[in-house]
Scaffold this active site. Sequence first.
Site, PDB file in Angstrom:
ATOM      1  N   ARG A  14      44.200   5.641  -1.886  1.00 52.87           N
ATOM      2  CA  ARG A  14      44.477   4.676  -2.965  1.00 52.87           C
ATOM      3  C   ARG A  14      44.535   5.376  -4.327  1.00 52.87           C
ATOM      4  O   ARG A  14      45.401   5.100  -5.143  1.00 52.87           O
ATOM      5  CB  ARG A  14      43.398   3.578  -2.976  1.00 52.87           C
ATOM      6  CG  ARG A  14      43.515   2.570  -1.844  1.00 52.87           C
ATOM      7  CD  ARG A  14      42.317   1.639  -1.811  1.00 52.87           C
ATOM      8  NE  ARG A  14      41.142   2.347  -1.333  1.00 52.87           N
ATOM      9  CZ  ARG A  14      40.727   2.363  -0.067  1.00 52.87           C
ATOM     10  NH1 ARG A  14      41.368   1.659   0.832  1.00 52.87           N
ATOM     11  NH2 ARG A  14      39.664   3.053   0.295  1.00 52.87           N
ATOM     12  N   ARG A  38      46.653  15.292   7.365  1.00 53.64           N
ATOM     13  CA  ARG A  38      47.818  15.464   8.250  1.00 53.64           C
ATOM     14  C   ARG A  38      49.068  15.741   7.420  1.00 53.64           C
ATOM     15  O   ARG A  38      48.977  15.847   6.207  1.00 53.64           O
ATOM     16  CB  ARG A  38      47.994  14.265   9.169  1.00 53.64           C
ATOM     17  CG  ARG A  38      48.098  12.927   8.533  1.00 53.64           C
ATOM     18  CD  ARG A  38      48.394  11.920   9.652  1.00 53.64           C
ATOM     19  NE  ARG A  38      48.992  10.735   9.127  1.00 53.64           N
ATOM     20  CZ  ARG A  38      48.385   9.549   9.130  1.00 53.64           C
ATOM     21  NH1 ARG A  38      47.168   9.427   9.605  1.00 53.64           N
ATOM     22  NH2 ARG A  38      48.990   8.495   8.637  1.00 53.64           N
ATOM     23  N   PRO A 126      32.492  10.255 -12.282  1.00 54.03           N
ATOM     24  CA  PRO A 126      32.327   9.102 -11.383  1.00 54.03           C
ATOM     25  C   PRO A 126      33.277   7.955 -11.716  1.00 54.03           C
ATOM     26  O   PRO A 126      33.557   7.125 -10.851  1.00 54.03           O
ATOM     27  CB  PRO A 126      30.876   8.675 -11.600  1.00 54.03           C
ATOM     28  CG  PRO A 126      30.198   9.860 -12.182  1.00 54.03           C
ATOM     29  CD  PRO A 126      31.243  10.599 -12.971  1.00 54.03           C
ATOM     30  N   HIS A 155      32.875  -3.762  -5.410  1.00 50.96           N
ATOM     31  CA  HIS A 155      34.036  -2.969  -5.004  1.00 50.96           C
ATOM     32  C   HIS A 155      34.701  -3.557  -3.767  1.00 50.96           C
ATOM     33  O   HIS A 155      34.092  -4.331  -3.027  1.00 50.96           O
ATOM     34  CB  HIS A 155      33.628  -1.523  -4.711  1.00 50.96           C
ATOM     35  CG  HIS A 155      33.411  -0.705  -5.946  1.00 50.96           C
ATOM     36  ND1 HIS A 155      32.223  -0.709  -6.623  1.00 50.96           N
ATOM     37  CD2 HIS A 155      34.245   0.118  -6.631  1.00 50.96           C
ATOM     38  CE1 HIS A 155      32.327   0.089  -7.684  1.00 50.96           C
ATOM     39  NE2 HIS A 155      33.535   0.605  -7.708  1.00 50.96           N
ATOM     40  N   LYS A 159      35.275   0.870   0.599  1.00 53.91           N
ATOM     41  CA  LYS A 159      34.499   1.909  -0.092  1.00 53.91           C
ATOM     42  C   LYS A 159      33.411   2.457   0.828  1.00 53.91           C
ATOM     43  O   LYS A 159      32.703   1.700   1.492  1.00 53.91           O
ATOM     44  CB  LYS A 159      33.887   1.337  -1.370  1.00 53.91           C
ATOM     45  CG  LYS A 159      33.176   2.380  -2.200  1.00 53.91           C
ATOM     46  CD  LYS A 159      32.972   1.935  -3.630  1.00 53.91           C
ATOM     47  CE  LYS A 159      32.241   2.981  -4.459  1.00 53.91           C
ATOM     48  NZ  LYS A 159      32.937   4.280  -4.507  1.00 53.91           N
ATOM     49  N   GLY A 165      29.415   5.501  -7.599  1.00 50.68           N
ATOM     50  CA  GLY A 165      29.135   6.592  -8.534  1.00 50.68           C
ATOM     51  C   GLY A 165      28.906   6.051  -9.939  1.00 50.68           C
ATOM     52  O   GLY A 165      28.050   6.536 -10.682  1.00 50.68           O
TER      53      GLY A 165
HETATM   54  N1  LIG Z   1      36.309   8.618 -10.477  1.00 51.85           N
HETATM   55  C1  LIG Z   1      37.002   7.503 -10.425  1.00 51.85           C
HETATM   56  O1  LIG Z   1      37.414   6.932 -11.460  1.00 51.85           O
HETATM   57  C2  LIG Z   1      37.326   6.904  -9.107  1.00 51.85           C
HETATM   58  C3  LIG Z   1      36.802   7.468  -8.003  1.00 51.85           C
HETATM   59  N2  LIG Z   1      37.092   6.962  -6.775  1.00 51.85           N
HETATM   60  C4  LIG Z   1      36.542   7.722  -5.656  1.00 51.85           C
HETATM   61  O2  LIG Z   1      37.616   8.505  -5.149  1.00 51.85           O
HETATM   62  C5  LIG Z   1      37.435   8.685  -3.746  1.00 51.85           C
HETATM   63  C6  LIG Z   1      38.685   8.234  -3.017  1.00 51.85           C
HETATM   64  O3  LIG Z   1      38.816   6.844  -3.186  1.00 51.85           O
HETATM   65  P1  LIG Z   1      40.052   6.061  -2.542  1.00 51.85           P
HETATM   66  O4  LIG Z   1      41.319   6.672  -2.999  1.00 51.85           O
HETATM   67  O5  LIG Z   1      39.810   4.625  -2.772  1.00 51.85           O
HETATM   68  O6  LIG Z   1      39.814   6.388  -0.992  1.00 51.85           O
HETATM   69  P2  LIG Z   1      40.870   6.419   0.191  1.00 51.85           P
HETATM   70  O7  LIG Z   1      40.090   6.287   1.449  1.00 51.85           O
HETATM   71  O8  LIG Z   1      41.976   5.457  -0.077  1.00 51.85           O
HETATM   72  O9  LIG Z   1      41.482   7.893   0.096  1.00 51.85           O
HETATM   73  C7  LIG Z   1      40.802   9.044   0.478  1.00 51.85           C
HETATM   74  C8  LIG Z   1      41.860   9.993   1.005  1.00 51.85           C
HETATM   75  O10 LIG Z   1      41.233  11.255   1.250  1.00 51.85           O
HETATM   76  C9  LIG Z   1      41.833  11.794   2.394  1.00 51.85           C
HETATM   77  N3  LIG Z   1      40.966  12.824   2.949  1.00 51.85           N
HETATM   78  C10 LIG Z   1      39.774  12.686   3.549  1.00 51.85           C
HETATM   79  N4  LIG Z   1      39.331  13.878   3.990  1.00 51.85           N
HETATM   80  C11 LIG Z   1      40.264  14.780   3.630  1.00 51.85           C
HETATM   81  C12 LIG Z   1      40.391  16.177   3.798  1.00 51.85           C
HETATM   82  N5  LIG Z   1      39.482  16.886   4.461  1.00 51.85           N
HETATM   83  N6  LIG Z   1      41.469  16.798   3.270  1.00 51.85           N
HETATM   84  C13 LIG Z   1      42.406  16.104   2.621  1.00 51.85           C
HETATM   85  N7  LIG Z   1      42.369  14.766   2.444  1.00 51.85           N
HETATM   86  C14 LIG Z   1      41.306  14.123   2.950  1.00 51.85           C
HETATM   87  C15 LIG Z   1      42.007  10.599   3.329  1.00 51.85           C
HETATM   88  O11 LIG Z   1      42.979  10.873   4.314  1.00 51.85           O
HETATM   89  C16 LIG Z   1      42.456   9.534   2.356  1.00 51.85           C
HETATM   90  O12 LIG Z   1      43.876   9.506   2.240  1.00 51.85           O
HETATM   91  C17 LIG Z   1      36.179   7.900  -3.376  1.00 51.85           C
HETATM   92  O13 LIG Z   1      35.093   8.790  -3.361  1.00 51.85           O
HETATM   93  C18 LIG Z   1      36.030   6.908  -4.512  1.00 51.85           C
HETATM   94  O14 LIG Z   1      34.714   6.514  -4.708  1.00 51.85           O
HETATM   95  C19 LIG Z   1      37.878   5.878  -6.609  1.00 51.85           C
HETATM   96  C20 LIG Z   1      38.407   5.246  -7.690  1.00 51.85           C
HETATM   97  C21 LIG Z   1      38.162   5.690  -9.044  1.00 51.85           C
HETATM   98  O1  LIG Z   2      35.722   3.678  -4.637  1.00 53.76           O
HETATM   99  C1  LIG Z   2      36.225   3.155  -5.670  1.00 53.76           C
HETATM  100  O2  LIG Z   2      37.142   2.353  -5.621  1.00 53.76           O
HETATM  101  C2  LIG Z   2      35.662   3.532  -6.969  1.00 53.76           C
HETATM  102  N1  LIG Z   2      34.787   4.471  -7.016  1.00 53.76           N
HETATM  103  C3  LIG Z   2      34.166   4.982  -8.171  1.00 53.76           C
HETATM  104  C4  LIG Z   2      32.674   4.703  -8.107  1.00 53.76           C
HETATM  105  O3  LIG Z   2      32.084   4.887  -7.034  1.00 53.76           O
HETATM  106  O4  LIG Z   2      32.098   4.342  -9.124  1.00 53.76           O
HETATM  107  C5  LIG Z   2      34.827   4.542  -9.446  1.00 53.76           C
HETATM  108  C6  LIG Z   2      35.337   3.146  -9.421  1.00 53.76           C
HETATM  109  O5  LIG Z   2      34.249   2.281  -9.505  1.00 53.76           O
HETATM  110  C7  LIG Z   2      36.174   2.883  -8.184  1.00 53.76           C
END
Ligand SMILES: NC(=O)C1=CN([C@@H]2O[C@H](COP(=O)(O)OP(=O)(O)OC[C@H]3O[C@@H](n4cnc5c(N)ncnc54)[C@H](O)[C@@H]3O)[C@@H](O)[C@H]2O)C=CC1
Ligand SMILES: O=C(O)C1=N[C@H](C(=O)O)C[C@H](O)C1
Length: 266
Positions: A14, A38, A126, A155, A159, A165
């Site tokens: 995402r 993949r 985070p 969320h 998640k 975070g």
């Molecule tokens: N810092 C921020 O502002 C935000 C952080 N996040 C964090 O970002 C992370 C991802 O969130 P989403 O995109 O919602 O998750 P998601 O599940 O949609 O995407 C994660 C992707 O990582 C890939 N992946 C997993 N292991 C892998 C590997 N070994 N090598 C390559 N790709 C791999 C998966 O195939 C998947 O496509 C989470 O930890 C979430 O908490 C999410 C939104 C905002």
């Molecule tokens: O997993 C998410 O979606 C998000 N992860 C981050 C968190 O764990 O705080 C940032 C945001 O809240 C979205």
Amino acid sequence: MEQIKVVIAGPRGRMGREAVKLAEETPHFTLAGALDRRNGGSKLSEIGEGFSSEARIYEDIKECLFETNPDVLIDLTTPETGMYHAKTALEAGVRPVVGTTGFSEEDLKELRELAESRGLGAIIAPNFAVGAVLMMKFSQLAAKFFPDVEIIEQHHDRKLDAPSGTGLKTAEMISEIREEKQQGHPDEKETLEGARGASYNGIRIHSVRLPGLVAHQEVLFGGEGQTLKIRHDSYDRKSFMSGVRLSAEQVMKIETLVYGLENIIE
Ligand SMILES: NC(=O)C1=CN([C@@H]2O[C@H](COP(=O)(O)OP(=O)(O)OC[C@H]3O[C@@H](n4cnc5c(N)ncnc54)[C@H](O)[C@@H]3O)[C@@H](O)[C@H]2O)C=CC1
Ligand SMILES: O=C(O)C1=N[C@H](C(=O)O)C[C@H](O)C1
């Protein structure tokens, strides 16, 4: 502006897919490659996600970093993978920008030492949304006047980590200015386990997971005869992208690990 060569880990996720679009649309970013579980050997444009980039997808980080020689690795994967990627990137002389959540204090310490020993920047954020960073800063300020506080983070139900975070970082920032404090009745008992949520230095964090949600947090303060609510909502993952861009720019200018976007936007 200086051209920055980036690799994105998690391009079909995402967040990752928004980050790929960001890199494709940002003139001073060159998308050098992507790391996925993949599609190794294919081009991003070939995997049916609507990408236009001809950058190659790799399944092995070492091969990816060796062949593409990027400046920055943007990681948006899972906690275990994120840690491995950040470490491997620093060891290869590449600066990590990590949005992935779920890092422990030990992880941060290890990465900080590695970054400093190599003279490289690293950013772990985070939450990349400026509104969320302001919510955390405002909460830190409010806690000086309202030491009783609970965090409710909400969320989507895909998640993996709880608390979020952002919830944890908010509690950490409040703890910087607030003494540890037991809240609620001293004799309170949970008749159903978990009813009072998790506790970070006495600050309760409640994690809601529901389909339909994106990323939302309310920080609720209570004082005599009054409450104060500070709330942030991300309705779209585009809300995170200006923070990703800023982090990839700023990580080129530092030689240590920065934890939290608030440290680079003020
Ligand atoms: N810092 C921020 O502002 C935000 C952080 N996040 C964090 O970002 C992370 C991802 O969130 P989403 O995109 O919602 O998750 P998601 O599940 O949609 O995407 C994660 C992707 O990582 C890939 N992946 C997993 N292991 C892998 C590997 N070994 N090598 C390559 N790709 C791999 C998966 O195939 C998947 O496509 C989470 O930890 C979430 O908490 C999410 C939104 C905002
Ligand atoms: O997993 C998410 O979606 C998000 N992860 C981050 C968190 O764990 O705080 C940032 C945001 O809240 C979205």
